[in-house]
Design a protein around this motif. Structure first.
Motif, PDB file in Angstrom:
ATOM      1  N   PHE A 122      37.304 -29.611 -26.477  1.00 33.26           N
ATOM      2  CA  PHE A 122      38.651 -29.083 -26.227  1.00 33.26           C
ATOM      3  C   PHE A 122      38.661 -28.142 -25.033  1.00 33.26           C
ATOM      4  N   LEU A 123      39.621 -28.381 -24.139  1.00 36.50           N
ATOM      5  CA  LEU A 123      39.814 -27.544 -22.962  1.00 36.50           C
ATOM      6  C   LEU A 123      41.152 -26.831 -23.058  1.00 36.50           C
ATOM      7  N   ALA A 137      37.095 -44.405 -10.424  1.00 32.16           N
ATOM      8  CA  ALA A 137      36.251 -43.928 -11.519  1.00 32.16           C
ATOM      9  C   ALA A 137      35.373 -45.044 -12.061  1.00 32.16           C
ATOM     10  N   ALA A 138      35.965 -46.209 -12.278  1.00 43.88           N
ATOM     11  CA  ALA A 138      35.211 -47.328 -12.835  1.00 43.88           C
ATOM     12  C   ALA A 138      34.134 -47.804 -11.874  1.00 43.88           C
ATOM     13  N   ARG A 139      34.442 -47.797 -10.577  1.00 41.53           N
ATOM     14  CA  ARG A 139      33.471 -48.264  -9.595  1.00 41.53           C
ATOM     15  C   ARG A 139      32.195 -47.432  -9.661  1.00 41.53           C
ATOM     16  N   TYR A 140      32.340 -46.111  -9.769  1.00 40.60           N
ATOM     17  CA  TYR A 140      31.174 -45.240  -9.737  1.00 40.60           C
ATOM     18  C   TYR A 140      30.627 -44.917 -11.124  1.00 40.60           C
ATOM     19  N   GLY A 141      31.242 -45.441 -12.171  1.00 41.28           N
ATOM     20  CA  GLY A 141      30.760 -45.133 -13.511  1.00 41.28           C
ATOM     21  C   GLY A 141      31.032 -43.710 -13.924  1.00 41.28           C
ATOM     22  N   ASP A 142      32.163 -43.154 -13.458  1.00 42.73           N
ATOM     23  CA  ASP A 142      32.532 -41.768 -13.758  1.00 42.73           C
ATOM     24  C   ASP A 142      33.550 -41.716 -14.893  1.00 42.73           C
ATOM     25  N   PRO A 143      33.623 -40.579 -15.604  1.00 40.37           N
ATOM     26  CA  PRO A 143      34.624 -40.444 -16.669  1.00 40.37           C
ATOM     27  C   PRO A 143      36.046 -40.339 -16.116  1.00 40.37           C
ATOM     28  N   LEU A 144      36.995 -40.663 -16.960  1.00 38.27           N
ATOM     29  CA  LEU A 144      38.418 -40.679 -16.602  1.00 38.27           C
ATOM     30  C   LEU A 144      39.159 -39.620 -17.405  1.00 38.27           C
ATOM     31  N   PHE A 145      40.095 -38.919 -16.735  1.00 45.11           N
ATOM     32  CA  PHE A 145      40.943 -37.956 -17.447  1.00 45.11           C
ATOM     33  C   PHE A 145      42.397 -38.355 -17.242  1.00 45.11           C
ATOM     34  N   ALA A 154      33.638 -42.328 -21.002  1.00 45.11           N
ATOM     35  CA  ALA A 154      34.185 -41.056 -21.494  1.00 45.11           C
ATOM     36  C   ALA A 154      35.595 -40.889 -20.956  1.00 45.11           C
ATOM     37  N   ILE A 155      36.516 -40.547 -21.842  1.00 45.53           N
ATOM     38  CA  ILE A 155      37.923 -40.410 -21.478  1.00 45.53           C
ATOM     39  C   ILE A 155      38.443 -39.078 -22.001  1.00 45.53           C
ATOM     40  N   GLY A 156      39.155 -38.360 -21.154  1.00 41.56           N
ATOM     41  CA  GLY A 156      39.867 -37.164 -21.560  1.00 41.56           C
ATOM     42  C   GLY A 156      41.361 -37.417 -21.484  1.00 41.56           C
ATOM     43  N   HIS A 158      40.058 -41.282 -26.412  1.00 45.83           N
ATOM     44  CA  HIS A 158      39.593 -40.086 -25.714  1.00 45.83           C
ATOM     45  C   HIS A 158      38.724 -39.227 -26.628  1.00 45.83           C
ATOM     46  N   THR A 159      37.751 -38.542 -25.998  1.00 44.63           N
ATOM     47  CA  THR A 159      36.852 -37.652 -26.728  1.00 44.63           C
ATOM     48  C   THR A 159      36.925 -36.223 -26.197  1.00 44.63           C
ATOM     49  N   VAL A 160      37.794 -35.989 -25.218  1.00 43.41           N
ATOM     50  CA  VAL A 160      38.077 -34.652 -24.698  1.00 43.41           C
ATOM     51  C   VAL A 160      39.590 -34.497 -24.652  1.00 43.41           C
ATOM     52  N   LEU A 161      40.081 -33.341 -25.072  1.00 46.09           N
ATOM     53  CA  LEU A 161      41.513 -33.078 -25.131  1.00 46.09           C
ATOM     54  C   LEU A 161      41.805 -31.744 -24.467  1.00 46.09           C
ATOM     55  N   HIS A 162      42.825 -31.717 -23.612  1.00 49.86           N
ATOM     56  CA  HIS A 162      43.213 -30.412 -23.066  1.00 49.86           C
ATOM     57  C   HIS A 162      44.561 -29.974 -23.610  1.00 49.86           C
TER      58      HIS A 162
END
Length: 366
Positions: free
Chosen positions: A3-4, A189-197, A230-232, A304-308
């Motif tokens: 949680f953020l 994000a998908a190209r580099y294998g980075d998480p998405l928010f 990983a998705i926020g 999502h596994t992160v929530l702000h």
């Protein structure tokens, strides 16, 4: 689930009282909210970046550096770093410095940003903003990983064996890609294998769920492990009270004032009533049980596994907002932490594998 608490450092009159705090006091509120977020057990604190009215968030590295000096555990997020407007070399220097000063507690959320005034300020056009964002990120990413960089850039002077200091503390820093409505950030994000928010704040869940679906497709297209996604996701508002009636009654003046402001300034109105806003938007307004249920419903759509949530009182008043955050952390967050998994990576600083004094100190502050 993590949680953020996030602020864009909006600076306009309180939507309910009409009182406008001074710029100085507004910054003190932000710093106080960051310290409170750590005290209450939030996992991260985020500061946005905007370069136009009504925001005071033009220098997130400065604000987050001050927050770093006053906190010990909480991770520090940008929300978002507008790389389409920035020189990636200068951005790297700022954030690498902040990463050292915070003992490796930095996460970046990047994006092109929005708003006509800030585009004009930096001479960025709607036609080139996505290309600028992609180029800046590619250069930024290489600077974080490589000792010297050569790059034939279009939007800044080319780099030839460029050595940029300081060298980073985290190896590498984690970069999330902020996405509101466009596929370009999702694709990057998908190209580099980075998480998405996912912004997830203006509309009902459907368009955001569609972008997440696209992200998952492109992630697999690029050959990344689906288990590493990983998705926020953001929220449009927050007020947790013992009962739904209390929550709605307290939030109604805030909603009505914001609705009047939107109509007065020509902003689009998506939700005409508080009841519709509480039901169909991502806002978390209600009893702990209602908020838990809503987060679960959104998790089914977004994964999502992160929530702000909002760090600012936003018309609720400081005391009521603090009580809401306390109730969120005591009655909502523990349930969601048990029922929704964490992101598939460590929350601690990403330091070199070999033991050094520096890494030991960094882990002590994780």
């Amino acid at each position: 689930m993590k949680f953020l608490a996030v602020t864009l450092i909006v600076h306009r009159p309180d939507p309910v009282t009409g009182v406008l705090t001074s710029t100085h006091d507004r910054f003190r509120e932000v710093v106080g909210n960051a310290v409170l977020a750590e005290e209450l057990g939030f996992d991260g604190f985020g500061v946005g970046e905007r370069h136009e009215r009504p925001f005071l968030s033009s220098a997130p590295t400065v604000v987050l550096s001050h927050v770093a000096a006053l906190t010990r555990r909480i991770r520090l997020f940008t929300a978002v770093t507008t790389l389409s407007l920035l020189d990636p070399v200068r951005a790297y220097e700022d954030y690498a410095t902040l990463d050292h000063l915070s003992e490796g507690r930095l996460d970046l959320i990047i994006g092109k940003g929005n708003g006509t005034a800030q585009r004009e300020l930096f001479h960025v056009t709607p036609e080139d903003q996505w290309d600028r964002n992609a180029e800046s990120y590619e250069v930024f990413r290489r600077l974080w990983r490589e000792e010297k960089v050569t790059a034939a850039t279009r939007f800044r002077p080319p780099l030839t064996d460029a050595e940029v200091l300081p060298r980073p503390y985290q190896q590498p820093v984690r970069v999330w890609h902020g996405s509101a409505t466009s596929k370009e950030s999702v694709d990057l994000a998908a190209r580099y294998g980075d998480p998405l928010f996912s912004a997830n704040v203006t509309h009902p869940v459907e368009p955001y769920a569609e972008l997440v679906r696209h992200y998952r497709e492109r992630w697999e297209h690029h050959g990344h492990d689906p288990a590493r996604i990983a998705i926020g996701a953001g929220t449009a508002g927050l007020h947790v009270a013992p009962t739904s009636q209390q929550a709605l009654a307290a939030y109604r003046p805030v909603f009505e004032a914001n609705l009047a402001f939107a109509r007065r300034t020509g902003l689009p109105v998506v939700f005409e009533t508080l009841e519709d806003f509480a039901e169909r938007s991502s806002a978390l307004i209600g009893s702990p049980e209602q908020v838990i249920d809503k987060v679960h419903r959104y998790h089914e759509r977004l994964g999502h596994t992160v929530l702000h949530v909002h760090a600012d009182a936003g018309g609720l008043g400081d005391r009521r907002h603090r009580h809401s955050l306390e109730l969120f952390q005591s009655a909502v967050a523990p349930v969601l932490r048990r029922s929704i998994p964490d992101p598939p990576f460590a929350w601690a600083p990403a330091l070199p594998a070999s033991p050094t004094t520096r890494s030991e100190e960094g882990l002590a502050h994780a």
